[in-house]
Design an enzyme around this catalytic site. Structure first.
Site, PDB file in Angstrom:
ATOM      1  N   THR A 152      15.093  51.125 101.060  1.00  0.00           N
ATOM      2  CA  THR A 152      14.804  50.320  99.317  1.00  0.00           C
ATOM      3  C   THR A 152      15.784  50.954  98.892  1.00  0.00           C
ATOM      4  OG1 THR A 152      12.977  51.655  99.225  1.00  0.00           O
ATOM      5  CG2 THR A 152      12.840  49.672  99.429  1.00  0.00           C
TER       6      THR A 152
ATOM      7  N   GLY B 152       9.650  54.172 105.670  1.00  0.00           N
ATOM      8  CA  GLY B 152       9.146  53.107 106.402  1.00  0.00           C
ATOM      9  C   GLY B 152       8.483  54.768 107.050  1.00  0.00           C
TER      10      GLY B 152
ATOM     11  N   ASP C  15       0.879  63.386 100.042  1.00  0.00           N
ATOM     12  CA  ASP C  15       2.022  61.905  99.866  1.00  0.00           C
ATOM     13  C   ASP C  15       2.739  62.621  98.949  1.00  0.00           C
ATOM     14  OD1 ASP C  15       3.774  59.785 100.391  1.00  0.00           O
ATOM     15  OD2 ASP C  15       1.420  58.369  98.940  1.00  0.00           O
TER      16      ASP C  15
ATOM     17  N   LYS D 185       7.686  64.744  92.331  1.00  0.00           N
ATOM     18  CA  LYS D 185       5.976  64.918  92.858  1.00  0.00           C
ATOM     19  C   LYS D 185       4.486  65.476  92.993  1.00  0.00           C
ATOM     20  CE  LYS D 185       5.389  60.076  95.621  1.00  0.00           C
ATOM     21  NZ  LYS D 185       4.835  59.198  96.321  1.00  0.00           N
TER      22      LYS D 185
END
Length: 708
Positions: free
Chosen positions: A187, A203, A330, A357
């Site tokens: 992406t 992925g 994550d 993040k």
């Protein structure tokens, strides 16, 4: 949605490119998109073109153009637009050279435009199999393309690199960069650095091993490959550039990690320093997401959530800096990486900057990887700070959750996600959208990883754990805030911030003394780069999440942006039950005194009444678990929002539910068959759960929250 054809040269396009575009004779000789190292080097001072994802190799997304400035930006209007015929997220940063603007849409449909008028010159559809939509975490998006030596280079969702002739849109070469027996996808934008196409992949959420590879931009020949996590030790060396460092990486893992993929996928940002001949790889989260399941709760797990520097020629390891050892939340470090020379404590330092993040803004020495500074830009409790002696975070032990739910800040959406950051050498400030957030984490004691499914390993959705989660989630909802932030990377402190209403505000462009950004108010806006004051804002009927660009043509400065609300941020926000009516995606191009007006948006219809809920609580509970494992990546947590909000299915869609899931009758829409993962009784249980969720929330226009 318009059905695109295979590569077609529109009638007269060759004459348009050579004639009606009015290109200079020198440009005619070299042809369109004739990018080389010399032309890239000239971009540092010449703002005419936008030849690279970040405009220059430094990826500052800064343009020296200032025809549009704080004094006249109020006159900005639409020069032209193009309807893109999709409600999917459009996240790409377009490119511009020699009178032609190049853009890429979901499913990697690529379009070349006359940059004055918006007339399409050619369209190319790589015919990505729609079942690959299953493997894309956050819709089948494409974040950009590359250009080199007369070629437009795209990376497709199904793992191909394709070079297109910039004049005609016809393929020049094509190579498969990922294995075809694992759920890899791409992406992120491919990047070309001095003739080398460097591309990563996605992925990690589905149990695969991340890597990055380099290819010759003229021929498609493989140059090198570097794995970012260790493979099966019984199979020996990979025979790739990463072999030399693999023994060191392996020591940071425990258990049968190779069976679960590892992750660390380089799914977006990749940067380059031509003088140091280094390629910088930003890496993703681990797989499974929970450290306990991935590596028995042991080891740093290199190279998860790191910046890894490689020799651009050989792909050999040079250095790394890991932002999040023991990654459990994550967190990804695939956000924008920007190079600059900053004067810090009286000394000019060659730095690379990132706001990933995890909520800390990092400044590293880009030659050695040494940590220069790191400070939080959003509320953080997973770590109390960064140890400047070791460079390691001071991890809060309670943040490593067990089966008892805990609240951790930031949440998996991150303090800053993929939305491109910009840096101005004039103000010496970095600009990026931030998200003050948290998440309630807990382990699922019954978790067993399964192939091709979301392997979070998170739980806390039943019994006493659910009660605690529900109470903690009230705190999560109360603390969520979003802003456009201006950050001083030398002082490591905020310069200014502008509050915005919802998560998912777009990437940033700095042009002269203006900061441009799309907002979740469904506007495109310009801010004063020094003060943050809003100088201009226009409703555009969708949230432009992509990175804007600017270019100069015939003495006129243009600003272009894709306005197409979607992707991961949209899924998070839709999960809040807040979904604004919006237009289909558009490419919008602005100039001073532009006077094009957008057509009105049709209001969204009321959700249809769901069918009766007749299943047992046991079946619904089983469906909830299967939905979380298989469906929620695309259709939202608790079946709220996502690519398609299943609570809003029509009676006809409910009748077709099993055929859609098992027979793939909507494969052309990206909903491929799941018969390889689900049995008919599994589908019945999932359907029962979706019906139950629809009943809980039917008629609610804003909150969307139910007892599940």
């Amino acid at each position: 949605m318009r059905r695109w054809t295979r590569p077609v040269l529109w009638a007269g396009a060759a004459m348009l490119v050579l004639g009606s575009l009015g290109l200079a004779a020198a440009q005619d000789v070299r042809g369109p998109a004739a990018v080389d190292s010399a032309r890239m080097a000239a971009q540092e001072k010449d703002g005419t073109d936008w030849l690279h994802d970040g405009r220059t190799y430094s990826a500052q997304r800064f343009s020296p153009l200032d025809q549009i400035n704080p004094g006249n930006v109020s006159r900005l209007g639409i020069a032209w637009y193009d309807d893109l015929d999709t409600y999917r997220g459009v996240e790409a940063t377009p490119l511009y050279a020699d009178g032609v603007l190049y853009n890429i849409l979901p499913w990697n449909v690529t379009i070349a435009y006359d940059a004055r008028t918006g007339k399409r010159l050619w369209t190319y559809d790589p015919d990505v199999p729609r079942e690959y939509g299953r493997y894309a975490c956050c819709e089948p998006v494409a974040r950009g393309l590359a250009m080199w030596n007369g070629k437009i280079i795209i990376a497709t969702l199904d793992g191909r690199l394709i070079a297109l002739d910039a004049r005609s849109g016809k393929p020049v070469w094509s190579v498969q960069t990922t294995p075809d027996d694992m759920p890899y996808s791409i992406t992120g934008a491919p990047r070309v650095f001095d003739g080398k196409v460097v591309v990563g992949n996605s992925g990690g959420d589905l149990g695969i091993r991340g890597f990055v590879s380099a290819w010759d931009a003229d021929t498609g020949r493989k140059l090198w490959k570097f794995f970012l996590t260790p493979g099966d030790p019984a199979k020996g060396p990979d025979g790739e550039a990463s072999d030399d460092i693999m023994a060191m990486i392996r020591k940071t893992w425990a258990g049968d990690y190779w069976k679960l993929g590892g992750g660390a996928n380089a799914w977006d940002s990749i940067a380059y320093d031509p003088k140091l001949n280094l390629v910088y790889i930003g890496t993703g989260n681990g797989s499974p997401l929970a450290w306990h399941h991935r590596s028995a709760g042991k080891g740093d797990n290199l190279f998860i959530c790191s910046i890894v520097a490689l020799d651009a020629t050989t792909g050999k390891y040079k250095w790394h800096y890991q932002m999040v050892p023991e990654e459990d939340w994550d967190y990804t470090c695939t956000m924008s990486m920007i190079s600059a020379d900053l004067k810090i404590k009286g000394r000019t330092r060659q730095v690379i900057m990132q706001a990933p993040k995890n909520g800390f803004f990092y400044v590293l020495d880009r030659k050695t990887g040494a940590l220069i500074s790191a400070e939080p830009f959003v509320p953080v409790n997973w770590a109390s700070g960064i140890d400047m002696k070791t460079g390691r975070p001071k991890i809060n032990p309670q943040a490593h959750f067990g089966t008892d739910p805990v609240l951790v800040m930031p949440g998996p959406g991150g303090g800053h996600n993929w939305f491109p950051m910009a840096f101005s050498p004039r103000t010496r400030l970095a600009y990026f959208p931030i998200y003050e957030s948290a998440m309630v984490y807990a382990l699922d004691p019954d978790f067993k990883p399964k192939p091709f499914r979301s392997n979070a390993g998170w739980g806390g959705y039943t019994g006493e754990a659910l009660k605690k989660r529900t109470e903690l989630m009230k705190q999560v909802v109360a603390m969520e805030k979003t802003f456009l932030l201006a950050w001083d990377p030398v002082a490591q402190k905020e310069a200014w911030r502008v509050p915005l209403p919802r998560h998912g505000n777009g990437g940033v462009l700095v042009s002269g003394d203006l900061v441009f950004e799309g907002t979740t108010k469904q506007t495109f806006a310009a801010f004063d780069a020094k003060t943050g004051r809003t100088l201009w804002e226009m409703p555009v009927q969708s949230a432009p999440v992509s990175g804007p660009i600017t270019y100069m043509l015939d003495g006129v400065q243009y600003v272009a942006v894709n306005a197409g609300w979607g992707g991961g941020a949209a899924q998070i926000e839709r999960a809040g039950g807040i979904e604004l009516p919006r237009a289909a995606a558009r490419l919008l191009v602005f100039r001073l005194d532009g006077n094009v007006v957008l057509p009105p948006v049709k209001a969204e219809d009321k959700a249809p009444e769901p069918p009766r809920s007749t299943a047992s609580e046991e079946t619904i509970a089983r469906g909830a678990r299967l939905f979380a494992e298989t469906c929620q990546v695309c259709h939202g947590q608790q079946a709220i929002g996502g690519v398609k909000d299943l609570r809003r299915m029509t009676a006809e869609t409910h009748k077709l539910f099993a055929d859609i899931v098992l027979k793939g009758i909507y494969a052309d829409k990206g909903m491929a068959s799941f018969a390889d993962l689900l049995k008919p009784d599994d589908v019945e249980a999932i359907h029962a759960y979706v019906i139950a969720r629809a009943h809980e929330d039917w008629g609610r226009s804003s909150d969307g929250n139910g007892p599940h």
